[in-house]
Design an enzyme around this catalytic site. Structure first.
Site, PDB file in Angstrom:
ATOM      1  N   ALA A 132       0.821  -1.216   0.000  1.00  0.00           N
ATOM      2  CA  ALA A 132       0.000   0.000   0.000  1.00  0.00           C
ATOM      3  C   ALA A 132       0.850   1.259   0.000  1.00  0.00           C
ATOM      4  O   ALA A 132       0.344   2.354   0.212  1.00  0.00           O
ATOM      5  CB  ALA A 132      -0.937  -0.009   1.202  1.00  0.00           C
TER       6      ALA A 132
ATOM      7  N   ARG B 268       9.172   7.696  -4.033  1.00  0.00           N
ATOM      8  CA  ARG B 268      10.555   7.813  -4.520  1.00  0.00           C
ATOM      9  C   ARG B 268      10.790   7.153  -5.881  1.00  0.00           C
ATOM     10  O   ARG B 268      11.815   7.370  -6.503  1.00  0.00           O
ATOM     11  CB  ARG B 268      11.525   7.242  -3.470  1.00  0.00           C
TER      12      ARG B 268
ATOM     13  N   ASN C 234      15.961  -6.220  10.584  1.00  0.00           N
ATOM     14  CA  ASN C 234      14.626  -6.755  10.280  1.00  0.00           C
ATOM     15  C   ASN C 234      14.334  -6.588   8.795  1.00  0.00           C
ATOM     16  O   ASN C 234      14.329  -5.487   8.272  1.00  0.00           O
ATOM     17  CB  ASN C 234      13.591  -5.979  11.113  1.00  0.00           C
TER      18      ASN C 234
ATOM     19  N   ARG D 251      10.858 -12.624 -32.956  1.00  0.00           N
ATOM     20  CA  ARG D 251       9.725 -11.950 -32.322  1.00  0.00           C
ATOM     21  C   ARG D 251       8.646 -12.966 -31.958  1.00  0.00           C
ATOM     22  O   ARG D 251       8.721 -14.135 -32.342  1.00  0.00           O
ATOM     23  CB  ARG D 251       9.201 -10.873 -33.269  1.00  0.00           C
TER      24      ARG D 251
HETATM   25  C1  UD1 Z   1      10.049  -1.500   7.918  1.00  0.00           C
HETATM   26  C2  UD1 Z   1      10.265  -2.078   9.321  1.00  0.00           C
HETATM   27  C3  UD1 Z   1      11.757  -2.151   9.625  1.00  0.00           C
HETATM   28  C4  UD1 Z   1      12.449  -2.974   8.571  1.00  0.00           C
HETATM   29  C5  UD1 Z   1      12.152  -2.415   7.175  1.00  0.00           C
HETATM   30  C6  UD1 Z   1      12.709  -3.315   6.106  1.00  0.00           C
HETATM   31  C7  UD1 Z   1       8.340  -1.401  10.655  1.00  0.00           C
HETATM   32  C8  UD1 Z   1       7.835  -0.464  11.673  1.00  0.00           C
HETATM   33  N1  UD1 Z   1       9.597  -1.254  10.296  1.00  0.00           N
HETATM   34  O1  UD1 Z   1      10.509  -0.168   7.985  1.00  0.00           O
HETATM   35  O2  UD1 Z   1      11.980  -2.724  10.893  1.00  0.00           O
HETATM   36  O3  UD1 Z   1      13.851  -2.988   8.815  1.00  0.00           O
HETATM   37  O4  UD1 Z   1      10.741  -2.302   6.972  1.00  0.00           O
HETATM   38  O5  UD1 Z   1      12.560  -2.709   4.870  1.00  0.00           O
HETATM   39  O6  UD1 Z   1       7.625  -2.266  10.200  1.00  0.00           O
HETATM   40  N2  UD1 Z   1       3.325  -0.333   4.043  1.00  0.00           N
HETATM   41  C9  UD1 Z   1       1.977  -0.301   3.828  1.00  0.00           C
HETATM   42  N3  UD1 Z   1       1.203   0.513   4.565  1.00  0.00           N
HETATM   43  C10 UD1 Z   1       1.711   1.311   5.539  1.00  0.00           C
HETATM   44  C11 UD1 Z   1       3.107   1.288   5.730  1.00  0.00           C
HETATM   45  C12 UD1 Z   1       3.885   0.460   4.984  1.00  0.00           C
HETATM   46  O7  UD1 Z   1       1.457  -1.024   2.961  1.00  0.00           O
HETATM   47  O8  UD1 Z   1       0.938   2.030   6.189  1.00  0.00           O
HETATM   48  C13 UD1 Z   1       4.167  -1.231   3.218  1.00  0.00           C
HETATM   49  C14 UD1 Z   1       5.080  -0.488   2.277  1.00  0.00           C
HETATM   50  O9  UD1 Z   1       4.494  -0.365   1.005  1.00  0.00           O
HETATM   51  C15 UD1 Z   1       6.291  -1.380   2.238  1.00  0.00           C
HETATM   52  C16 UD1 Z   1       6.315  -2.043   3.608  1.00  0.00           C
HETATM   53  O10 UD1 Z   1       5.017  -1.935   4.108  1.00  0.00           O
HETATM   54  O11 UD1 Z   1       6.188  -2.379   1.270  1.00  0.00           O
HETATM   55  C17 UD1 Z   1       7.329  -1.412   4.553  1.00  0.00           C
HETATM   56  O12 UD1 Z   1       6.978  -0.077   4.802  1.00  0.00           O
HETATM   57  P1  UD1 Z   1       8.067   1.060   5.017  1.00  0.00           P
HETATM   58  O13 UD1 Z   1       7.365   2.327   5.336  1.00  0.00           O
HETATM   59  O14 UD1 Z   1       9.008   1.061   3.883  1.00  0.00           O
HETATM   60  O15 UD1 Z   1       8.789   0.531   6.332  1.00  0.00           O
HETATM   61  P2  UD1 Z   1      10.199   0.968   6.855  1.00  0.00           P
HETATM   62  O16 UD1 Z   1      10.075   2.245   7.576  1.00  0.00           O
HETATM   63  O17 UD1 Z   1      11.212   0.864   5.801  1.00  0.00           O
HETATM   64 CA    CA Z   2      11.250   0.609   3.427  1.00  0.00          CA
END
Ligand code: UD1
Ligand code: CA
Length: 453
Positions: free
Chosen positions: A12, A17, A172, A318
């Site tokens: 989601a 970026r 993680n 092709r």
């Molecule tokens: C998260 C982890 C972190 C880990 C990292 C690895 C948490 C709090 N932290 O951090 O420990 O090292 O991933 O990449 O979980 N997403 C949603 N909805 C939301 C938020 C996120 O669908 O409301 C999805 C994003 O699209 C993505 C994934 O969840 O695919 C991770 O979200 P992101 O915000 O990138 O987490 P990080 O802060 O990187």
């Molecule tokens: Ca991330």
């Protein structure tokens, strides 16, 4: 009895970026949307149902996620309140009751079924949470795994970590397995009292322990856990995918002289003892059978190359190109939706489209099947052991019989029966002595220009 498993795939994100008009999980890796790679791994881990948490481009993401073997149900996360909140968007799915719940991210496409299976296997009677971690020398930005006596005691997000905790290099990946019978209770206890004010899925570790459960971490290779946030990372993931696929093909008996210059697609199939020379690009839908040779600088997509056939150098196959055993397609030839029969040769500078070329036929240099009238496509059928002279245009629809001959430079608009010889060009005239007359005339014109007025 086999354990039931639900996978919740988080996709989601806003993909800000990526600077793209579409969600990042739709961007292709090896010619297939990133999300489909994740679903492939999920499917291989014995998952019966998948809940896809989507935001933007929800319908397209859900469509791209439908790979063989798993039923996919999309769930909309209305507001992006963090990973803990995202998982709960699939509450209805989790409520159905599964033995295991796997959490994966849609933007981690190098994930393998083996890793997911290892996480599932570590979910034993007294373990409620299994986190997939990876070791890295660049831990900045990741949650850190805090381990004591073999148990995972917490995951600390970068922003909430102490200086000592930030030194930890076991990170993680975000992927985990949760006891499906306990999952909702644990997830519902996640709050947002942290540096980002988000619902952190990672809090589930401390919550499970506070409830008397246990959490552990399993390790996965760093490369497999590579996530995609921007197009530079997308290119890194593509490279890693290609390296892995080439390596596997070589282990399986395919030769490559310069593997780093060969590009494969997610569904490329190549048989044992095939040779792929440098700088070959293989798009989706290609099968190359054993012993075939793809010479340098060839481009293939949607094509089938049978055993012992040779392609290139500089050939383009092709969609719908189907080369029978021991056939040859040589330099600067383009084949589209055409069958090239066993042992047939299309060796130089030729376009064969919407055509059948019979076994043993020879297509001379510069032959063109004129398959398009500007509105419709038409077929050219060439029989067995026919000979098409160089620089012929075969204006489709047209049929050339078995063993027929077409004279060089012909424009063939009518069918040629078997064993016939067809000429489709002006008859040659020879005028003795006319060359010097022409030269004298040209010289006179030049001399007239030089004379002062
Ligand atoms: C998260 C982890 C972190 C880990 C990292 C690895 C948490 C709090 N932290 O951090 O420990 O090292 O991933 O990449 O979980 N997403 C949603 N909805 C939301 C938020 C996120 O669908 O409301 C999805 C994003 O699209 C993505 C994934 O969840 O695919 C991770 O979200 P992101 O915000 O990138 O987490 P990080 O802060 O990187
Ligand atoms: Ca991330």
């Amino acid at each position: 009895m086999e354990r039931t498993c639900l996978a919740v795939i988080l996709a989601a994100g806003e993909s800000t970026r990526m600077k793209s008009s579409m969600s990042k999980v739709l961007h292709p890796v090896a010619g297939r949307p990133m999300i489909a790679h994740v679903m492939q791994a999920v499917s291989g881990a014995g998952v019966s149902a998948a809940a896809l948490v989507v935001g933007r481009d929800a319908d397209k993401v859900a469509d791209a996620a439908r790979v063989a073997g798993v039923s996919v149900e999309p769930y909309l996360q209305k507001e992006r309140l963090g990973t803990g909140n995202a998982v709960l968007a699939a509450r209805e799915a989790i409520e159905k009751g599964f033995d295991d719940v796997l959490i994966a991210y849609g933007d981690v496409p190098l994930l393998t079924a083996e890793t997911l299976n290892r996480a599932r296997q570590a979910l034993t009677d007294n373990v409620d949470v299994v986190v997939i971690g990876f070791h890295t020398d660049k831990p900045t930005g990741y949650g850190r795994l805090l381990v004591q006596d073999g148990e995972l005691v917490a995951i600390r997000e970068e922003k909430d970590a102490s200086d000592d905790e930030r030194k930890v290099t076991w990170c993680n990946s975000g992927l985990m397995a949760i006891n499906g019978r306990r999952a909702l209770d644990l997830l519902d206890r996640i709050g947002n009292n942290n540096a980002k004010g988000e619902y952190y899925l990672t809090d589930i570790v401390e919550i499970a322990r506070a409830q008397g459960g246990k959490a552990v971490a399993v390790d996965a290779p760093e490369t497999e856990m590579t996530g995609c946030n921007n197009r530079a990372e997308l290119a890194i993931i593509e490279r890693l995918w290609q390296e892995r696929a080439r390596h596997q093909l070589m282990i399986d008996g395919v030769s490559m002289i310069a593997p780093e210059t060969v590009f494969l697609s997610w569904d490329t199939k190549i048989g044992q003892d095939a040779l792929i020379e440098p700088n070959v690009v293989i798009g989706p839908g290609v099968t190359i059978e054993s012993g075939a040779i793809i010479h340098a600088f060839s481009h293939l997509e949607g094509a089938h190359v049978s055993a012992g056939a040779t392609v290139g150098p500089y050939a383009r196959l092709r969609p719908g190109a189907n080369l029978a055993a021991k056939s040859k397609v040589g330099n600067f030839c383009e084949i589209k939706k055409a069958e090239i029969g066993e042992g047939a040769k299309v060796n130089h500078l030729t376009y064969i489209g919407d055509a059948f070329v019979g076994a043993g036929s020879n297509i001379g240099a510069g032959t063109i099947t004129c398959n398009y009238d500007g509105i419709n496509k038409h077929e050219t059928r060439i029989g067995k052991n026919a000979f098409i002279g160089s620089n012929s245009a075969l204006v489709a629809p047209v049929t050339i019989g078995d063993d027929a001959y077409v004279a060089s430079g012909s424009v063939i608009t009518d069918d040629v029966p078997g064993d016939a010889l067809a000429f489709g060009r002006a008859r040659q005239e020879v005028k003795e002595g006319r060359a010097s007359v022409l030269r004298a005339r040209a010289q006179a014109i030049k001399d007239a220009k030089k004379k002062p007025a």
